[in-house]
Design an enzyme around this catalytic site. Structure first.
Site: not given
Ligand code: SF4
Length: 792
Positions: A126-127, A191, A474, A678, A680
């Site tokens: 999707d991204h 996500d 966002r 985050s 990561r």
């Protein structure tokens, strides 16, 4: 692994197609064998936990978390406070990954050497789909430009029995809600808007790839027990107010940090009268206040949604679990904070620009725009995305479009709609919603993230100040169109739509009128919608959906082109030890990092994101925004050659690369809270890739510390924080006592022998947080190496 997929291919053929005699509504029933939660097991575990906790009343969030504990005694027996303090070892039920973050997660999973995932897992394309000129051509173009990534993901999915949702199938969170979410489960997603699934009364938590790999490999996943904030809802939404306005209002109250380390648990009479998809919108945007996730007690509307999406067996099982008290908070459960909201008093709210917590009630928005001196012009309206593209949202928006069309109006500015899934798109089309929107000027884009993630090739307003209104979640600078001057405001789909007909920011559809071509005034009636389609959902193009039987196909070759710049197989990291015993080899200090060093400083985002699946390429950004405490410069490191006594200055990744080329293992000295931000995994993978074996900190951010452990980097804490300044680049550190620790000797302490470039030698004491399991990972070179070694 059992199929979790709807038997889409069989739908038309008949065996799974049923008819409801009462309504003549066609509906389908999915194979629910692997999506029905194991309630008996969960409730059994919860009973055991209740005894450990002296039968105190529990919140819903606690019930879900504690029923997924891997070893309740280990996590809860400390005797102290749990929420906000204890670390829970959890076993999630499911994992969902989007196409961008799935790449590194899969590459890591592959290096564990397992033949299939330990829990049902899905991948969603999707991204990576860019919105330019409409669904069909956008999809075709994006499939071509991202072919190597999609081929890799699809082949890996086939090999490991992962459900692969092709480009065009929709946005991860909408698909999870329609297919996999079930009340009372704990699931992970790679996500940040994974909490969207909380609309069905579960805990869905957004994590980094390394955490997803924990669940996929059956390794307990660790979470600091969040605090629980109770949001008590009374009253009822009416008129123009929607669930979006509830969360926009709450974001204004809590701010972008107010939910950090906390779960938002809604309760009270105001929950039951909202649609399941409306609750999902609220849960989705809990991410905007930093909440771990959001959840709601099980409701009639959740049951209706499960039935409408072909999951009657899940609804029946949930009914039973609810009757045993599993799906709501206990009477008398205590929250860490309670926030009261009367839905009857809520009015539409517009948040922004540039931050989701700048909330302005609609009635004051016009004067707010004036006070700021902004042009009273809207340049585009965008609706849909994973946040707001439910059937209810779309029917309410279509109602406004119908009113406008009947009055002879069309939208004044570009008006784009992103359906959340193929099912929504197809149902919208069948029910005439799409044509209604197109009749007034809307462009319907592909079922994908599109403009929400910046995949919007916008040709107007380049480098010009302008304002857009979206129903997304966002609104950071540049997020939608890459233009830092675009002011992006968040609002409900209906407010966005009404404003698109006016073209002005100060228009208030509740009180203001538009002028018709005839000169007469026109005022919208409050929008009416329907939460579920009377004719049931239609599946649309089932070619986008996963294979109905995703059994692992071990013979599948995973497709990665040898010359790919975006994907690269991960080579397992070698153990640090060899035959030398269990002390680390002498480690050269690469640099002493000054002050704040987040995961963003360690592995920058932006243009580097395209290399997420290519460790060599992305490692070129290692620490490029970190400050060297020796000199105070950014991205500067020193390569000190002991033999010649000469020092060369270079960038940090360049010096790390030199060390790697010389087979020189190295270490970093870092400041307080190293690795905050985050979760990561690249921030742990990249130093390890260049040969970092140990990081010594004044203190670590917990998640990053765990990520370092997973990748085989030893995190040590200075026992005396002042020792930080005594060590500099080019010094050599040797561990003393690490072997004792690894071998499990009681009260083992790790010291460091520091040999300064000047020849001075001294020892310092360190602390650590390595558990028994984590020491096994470290000894093996990484957690994945350890898992692989257990297989053979
Ligand atoms: Fe994230 Fe937007 Fe895609 Fe939702 S639509 S998953 S918020 S990028």
């Amino acid at each position: 692994m059992l199929s979790t997929t709807l038997r889409s291919g069989a739908l038309a053929a008949g065996p799974t197609l049923r008819r409801s005699l009462a309504t003549h509504t066609p509906f389908y029933e999915k194979d629910c064998s692997s999506i029905t939660p194991p309630y008996a097991q969960l409730i059994g575990k919860l009973e055991y936990v209740r005894e450990l906790l002296n039968n105190r009343p529990l919140t819903l969030a606690e019930k879900i978390l504690y029923s997924h504990l891997n070893d309740p005694e280990k996590s809860l027996s400390g005797g102290g406070k749990i929420r906000g303090e204890s670390y829970l070892q959890l076993t999630p039920q499911r994992v969902a990954m989007q196409d961008a973050s799935a790449q590194m997660a899969l590459l890591q999973f592959m290096s564990a050497g397992l033949s299939q995932c330990a829990v049902p897992t899905s991948i969603h394309c999707d991204h990576l789909i860019q919105a330019i000129d409409g669904a069909e051509s956008d999809l075709k173009r994006s499939i071509t430009s991202n072919k190597e990534v999609f081929d890799f993901l699809e082949s890996a999915a086939r090999k490991y029995g992962i459900e692969f949702w092709k480009p065009g199938s929709g946005i991860i969170h909408q698909i999870v809600l329609e297919n996999y979410a079930a009340p009372g489960i704990l699931m992970l997603g790679t996500d940040s808007h994974t909490p969207n699934a909380g609309g069905l009364g579960l805990l869905a938590i957004g994590v980094g790839g390394a955490d997803a790999v924990d669940a996929m490999t059956g390794t307990p996943w660790e979470l600091k027990a969040p605090q629980v904030v109770g949001i008590h809802l009374t009253g009822k939404l009416s008129g123009w107010a929607t669930p979006k306005d509830l969360i926009l209002h709450l974001a204004g109250k809590l701010t972008v940090r107010g939910g950090t380390g906390r779960i938002l648990e809604y309760f009270g009479p105001g929950v039951a009268n909202q649609s399941c998809t409306g609750l999902a919108t609220v849960a989705n945007m809990g991410a905007e206040v930093g909440a771990t996730t959001s959840t709601f007690p099980y409701t009639e509307n959740m049951r209706a949604y499960l039935n409408a999406t072909g999951r009657a067996p899940v609804a029946r099982a949930a009914d039973q679990a609810a009757s045993m008290g599993f799906l709501n908070a206990d009477e008398g459960a205590e929250y860490d904070e309670v926030i009261e909201i009367n839905l009857s008093e809520l009015e539409p709210t517009i948040n922004g620009p540039f931050t989701p917590d700048l909330a302005t009630p609609l009635s004051k928005f016009g004067s707010f725009v004036k006070e700021q001196g902004w042009k009273d012009e809207l340049s585009a309206g965008l609706i849909g995305s994973c946040t707001n593209s439910s059937y209810e949202d779309m029917t309410r928006v279509a109602d406004l479009a119908k009113q406008a069309k009947a009055a002879g109006l069309v939208t004044k500015v570009p008006f784009l709609c992103t359906p959340g899934s193929e099912q929504i798109r197809a149902t919208m089309e069948r029910d005439g919603i799409t044509s209604t929107l197109e009749d007034v000027g809307a462009v319907v884009l592909a079922n994908a993230c599109g403009p929400c993630i910046g995949q919007w090739k916008r040709d107007d307003m380049k480098d010009e100040e302008n304002a857009i209104l979206t129903s997304f979640n966002r609104n950071f600078k540049s997020r939608n169109d890459g233009n830092r001057l675009t002011m992006n405001f968040l609002a409900s789909p209906t407010i966005v739509t009404a404003m698109a007909f006016s073209g002005s920011l100060s228009f208030n559809p509740i009180t203001d009128t538009l002028t018709l071509p005839s000169g007469k005034p026109f005022r919208f009636a409050p929008p009416a919608g329907q939460d579920l389609p009377t004719e049931g959902f239609t599946q649309g193009n089932t070619n986008y959906y996963p294979s109905p039987t995703p059994e692992p196909q071990p013979e599948t070759e995973i497709i990665i082109c040898a010359d790919s710049q975006r994907l690269e197989l991960l080579e397992p990291f070698p153990s640090h030890f060899g035959n030398r015993g269990l002390e680390l080899p002498p480690l050269k200090v690469l640099m002493r990092v000054r002050g704040k060093c987040t995961t963003d400083h360690i592995s920058a985002a932006g243009p580097w994101l395209k290399y997420k699946g290519h460790l060599t390429n992305i490692s070129e950004n290692l620490l490029i925004t970190a400050v060297n405490d020796e000199g105070g410069d950014v991205n500067v490191a020193f390569d000190y050659d002991q033999a010649t006594g000469e020092t060369e200055t270079d960038t940090i990744p360049a010096v790390a690369k030199r060390f790697k080329a010389r087979n020189q293992p190295w270490t970093l000295v870092v400041d307080d809270n190293y690795g905050e931000g985050s979760a990561r995994e690249h921030a742990a993978l990249q130093p390890r890739f260049y040969g970092c074996a140990m990081i010594v900190a004044r203190s670590f951010a917990r998640i990053h510390e765990t990520n370092l452990k997973k990748q085989g980097v030893l995190p040590l804490w200075f026992a005396d924080k002042n020792d930080y300044s005594r060590i500099g680049s080019g010094d050599v550190l040797q561990t003393i006592g690490l072997a004792d620790l690894i071998e499990g000797r009681q009260n083992a302490e790790v010291k460091l022998k520091v040999t300064k470039r000047t020849g001075e030698v001294f020892e310092i004491l360190t602390k650590h947080t390595m558990s028994e399991d984590q020491l096994k990972w470290f000894r093996a070179g990484s957690a994945l190496n350890f898992i692989r070694s257990q297989m053979s």
